[in-house]
Design an enzyme around this catalytic site. Sequence first.
Site, PDB file in Angstrom:
ATOM      1  CG  ASN A  42      39.221  32.166  27.214  1.00 33.61           C
ATOM      2  OD1 ASN A  42      38.810  33.257  26.803  1.00 33.61           O
ATOM      3  ND2 ASN A  42      38.583  31.036  26.971  1.00 33.61           N
ATOM      4  CB  ILE A  43      45.350  32.742  25.064  1.00 36.19           C
ATOM      5  CG1 ILE A  43      45.092  34.244  25.237  1.00 36.19           C
ATOM      6  CG2 ILE A  43      46.106  32.453  23.765  1.00 36.19           C
ATOM      7  CD1 ILE A  43      46.348  35.051  25.519  1.00 36.19           C
ATOM      8  CD  GLU A  44      39.955  27.411  24.330  1.00 32.10           C
ATOM      9  OE1 GLU A  44      39.119  27.381  25.243  1.00 32.10           O
ATOM     10  OE2 GLU A  44      39.728  27.004  23.167  1.00 32.10           O
ATOM     11  CB  CYS A  53      42.484  31.144  33.003  1.00 32.75           C
ATOM     12  SG  CYS A  53      42.272  29.381  33.278  1.00 32.75           S
ATOM     13  CD  GLU A  55      39.838  33.781  35.545  1.00 29.71           C
ATOM     14  OE1 GLU A  55      40.316  33.417  34.443  1.00 29.71           O
ATOM     15  OE2 GLU A  55      38.924  33.182  36.132  1.00 29.71           O
ATOM     16  CB  CYS A  87      40.301  27.266  37.221  1.00 32.20           C
ATOM     17  SG  CYS A  87      41.961  27.818  36.774  1.00 32.20           S
ATOM     18  CB  CYS A  90      42.850  31.683  38.023  1.00 39.71           C
ATOM     19  SG  CYS A  90      43.169  31.490  36.255  1.00 39.71           S
TER      20      CYS A  90
HETATM   21 ZN   LIG Z   1      41.858  29.767  35.566  1.00 36.38          ZN
END
Ligand SMILES: [Zn+2]
Length: 127
Positions: A42-44, A53, A55, A87, A90
């Site tokens: 995940n890259i915020e 996300c 995935e 989620c 994804c």
């Molecule tokens: Zn996701």
Amino acid sequence: MQDTELLQKAREAQKNSYSPYSHFAVGAALLTKSGRVYLGTNIENASYGLSLCAERVAVFKAVSEGEKEFLKIAVVCPASEGVCRPCGSCLQAMREFAPDLTVIMANAKGEQETRTLRELFPYPFGL
Ligand SMILES: [Zn+2]
């Protein structure tokens, strides 16, 4: 490739998580029909909506490299209540390419669950 090996690769990807806002590091490892594995984390972003996300990072990396046939994906997250399920965004992104994908989910407490994408997401949009 065994599930345990794919989960280990997802844990390696998890170490690269950029999650300074949620502090919830997720790793993913996507096995393609060709036998290659694409990692994602995940890259915020400071403007939260831009976050991505693990995935989808893995799926988009694979597609951008010309791979569109996927066998299974491993997803790992920190110790949490239950395993880390993908989620809805994804699930929809994975469904586009691999309706029969196997999804292996695990957390840092050692809990593990395997489902098919059809079980997790039986009614996708437009497909
Ligand atoms: Zn996701």
